[in-house]
Scaffold this motif. Sequence first.
Motif, mmCIF file in Angstrom:
data_model
loop_
_atom_site.group_PDB
_atom_site.id
_atom_site.type_symbol
_atom_site.label_atom_id
_atom_site.label_comp_id
_atom_site.label_asym_id
_atom_site.label_seq_id
_atom_site.Cartn_x
_atom_site.Cartn_y
_atom_site.Cartn_z
ATOM 1 N N HIS A 163 63.701 23.704 17.514
ATOM 2 C CA HIS A 163 63.212 24.979 17.395
ATOM 3 C C HIS A 163 64.142 26.035 16.748
ATOM 4 O O HIS A 163 63.804 26.740 15.684
ATOM 5 C CB HIS A 163 63.155 25.476 18.960
ATOM 6 C CG HIS A 163 62.657 27.144 19.049
ATOM 7 N ND1 HIS A 163 63.515 27.886 19.057
ATOM 8 C CD2 HIS A 163 61.499 27.566 19.046
ATOM 9 C CE1 HIS A 163 62.975 29.126 19.212
ATOM 10 N NE2 HIS A 163 61.551 28.940 19.098
ATOM 11 N N PHE B 133 57.443 25.352 22.238
ATOM 12 C CA PHE B 133 59.093 25.271 22.678
ATOM 13 C C PHE B 133 59.079 25.754 24.175
ATOM 14 O O PHE B 133 58.251 26.719 24.594
ATOM 15 C CB PHE B 133 59.700 26.185 21.945
ATOM 16 C CG PHE B 133 61.117 26.304 22.110
ATOM 17 C CD1 PHE B 133 62.119 25.409 22.416
ATOM 18 C CD2 PHE B 133 61.481 27.572 23.157
ATOM 19 C CE1 PHE B 133 63.434 25.679 22.954
ATOM 20 C CE2 PHE B 133 62.750 27.858 23.470
ATOM 21 C CZ PHE B 133 63.771 26.844 23.637
ATOM 22 N N ILE C 195 54.630 26.482 18.568
ATOM 23 C CA ILE C 195 55.079 26.088 17.427
ATOM 24 C C ILE C 195 54.909 26.779 16.049
ATOM 25 O O ILE C 195 55.531 27.073 15.109
ATOM 26 C CB ILE C 195 55.332 24.583 16.903
ATOM 27 C CG1 ILE C 195 56.115 24.125 15.889
ATOM 28 C CG2 ILE C 195 53.973 24.042 16.879
ATOM 29 C CD1 ILE C 195 56.210 22.808 15.397
#
Length: 701
Positions: A248, A270, A293
């Motif tokens: 991330h 995430f 995402i």
Amino acid sequence: MQCSSHCTSRPRVTVLRPSLAAPYRLTAKARPGPLRTPLVVRAFEENGNTATKPRPAPPSSKVPETKVTETNGAAAPAASNGNGNGNGAAAHAAVGPLRKEWLLKETPQEVLDFVEGRQNGAAVAPDKEEKSKPALTPAESSTWRSWLLKETPQEVLDMVEAYNLGYKGRGALSVPWPMKRSWTEIFLDRVVDTVDDVGQHVRRQVMELPTVRAMDDLVSRRGPTIVTPKGKTKKPVVVVLGFGWGAHALIKVIDVEQYDVICVSPRNFFMFTPMLPSTAVGTVEFRSLLEPIRCANPFVEYCAASCDSIDLKRKVALCTSAVAFEDGTRPQFEVPYDILVCAHGEQPATFGVKGVEEYAFFMKEINDTQGLRKRIQEMFELASLPGTSEEEKRRILHCVVVGGGPTGVEFAGTLSDFVREDLKARYPELMPYVRISLLQAGPTILMQFDPELAERAVKILKDTGVEVRTNMAVTEITVDNVTLKDKEGNLTKEGYGICVWSAGNAPRPLTKALIEQIPEQAEYNTHPFSKKIAVDPYMRVIGAEDVIGIGDATKMVGSPLPATAQVASQQGAYIAHYINRRYQVGAGGMSAEPPVKPARGMRWIDRITGSVDLDDYTEEPLLYYKKPFEFLNLGILAYLGNGKALSQVVAFDQTLKFSGDVAFFMWRSVYITKQVSLRNRVLILFDWLKTRVFGRDLSQF
């Protein structure tokens, strides 16, 4: 073929002009050993004759200038004191005969002592009998000797001088000398990187989304389930495996104008994992912790799949879809890459304990906490049914938490809050039967914290109704019992209704397969039950080309780091920075050259993070990324229940320790500011406010 110290000529390294489809690359028929520091005075041979290209020493250097002459086939320095006379000739001439007889037999510390003696006018090496030799591992000894075999004595001295000046570039990787900077220096580096990141985010706001996906250019379908590589894109391809903390951070920062970025992960979001215990009892809702995402970076392509294997020679990742068609088939496809980032993390470790996977709840994914939240509610409903015996009530209302780390402690604390603040008002008759046990195989809980804070944690947990039992290992779990073993070896059985397992992590199958595929990894993975991908100080996988490893699945050789979200996040941002600056990743290894690129077109940030090397073996100056990864420890936090917490904060090389209400305020402040988006911050603030005013939701569905 590797060139020896007696070669009379060395081939030149050719710098290839990069195309739009590949990062900068350097090729050569032979390398003159591990790359050298910018301070080295080059002695090289052209057309069979010895020549010298002197380079000025740094202002603080006390090493006089040298000239290289040919003496019986070996390079022997003839010295000058800087004023044209030869007062230092004896000291320098003594180095020549010792080229192979003394330097090759000594340790790095003895070379440092020799340099100090030489600078003070000593003409001979220090007495070996009076010097203690630091023990070197076989790998360190091999690296040290191979480096000296390819260097002249003057270059060794220059490299030592560079070390004394704080240079952290290529020479530092070739010898086992530790280099550490202060907390403040690392923090200032992070500030500089953040300034560069702001410009990256601003440019992304005005970019238009591409109309053609990079995957459409990379692969083609062959049959109903097989997709094969088709070609190359116009930009280098960065493939990221996984979407945890490290991935991330990388995806947030990486420059999508220069690279096509493809993320392969079975989940498309995430997750803020430190707050998973709060979701298991309803303090915070599940979706408040998530960021899809495609929201984190809309220019990154996502594939809902798991990577099964990696072909390092062909540079492709073989993947299987995480979702299936109506008939159950799951497509398989290969994704070519120029740079591969392994950020797939780890899975819960069972340590071979029978029954863990069948009967225990983990605290790793959203699905785990969803099932746990439902099961807690079911246990209270079952205990409240007419006819349930007292013995059954005591069993099914007994929650066993295995693991005394931050995750286990926080869940035990939040569960005690749930029982005391919400369930007590709805099931008052069941409160005498409720029991929460925290089991730890070691002598104390929260071993990451200061021992004094760990003792305070035990007291606070007991005050909230949590029974803390140390030196108690779980040997077996059945459908309704756990078998415990104390430090004397006595076995006991206890009934339970819910068992939560947070005892550690284990490698995923992809990690094991990658380690077995790379022979160089065997040296760093001797333990049969603990397998991690070994990476060098630049987070490159040792023994692999253009492969980076970050997060829990890796270990940095020479600098053990905790498997925490804080470490993984910093690693992801670190590699994104040098990828953005167009450094070639290259091969990983403790004696390999750092990331490199041609020095032309340097930016302001390159002057801070890079080091120009006017290497005589190249056609133009090269720029090396001179800063290996350094972890900026900001501290650790843990919630204990009843509005109490522990806080161990690090700032300016000082550690501040708090417990109780002040630590709880810091815990909430840090967790709300560390959320990855404004949306998450707002949602969590509303969840906390809703819980405070209305209590936790007891609905079951």
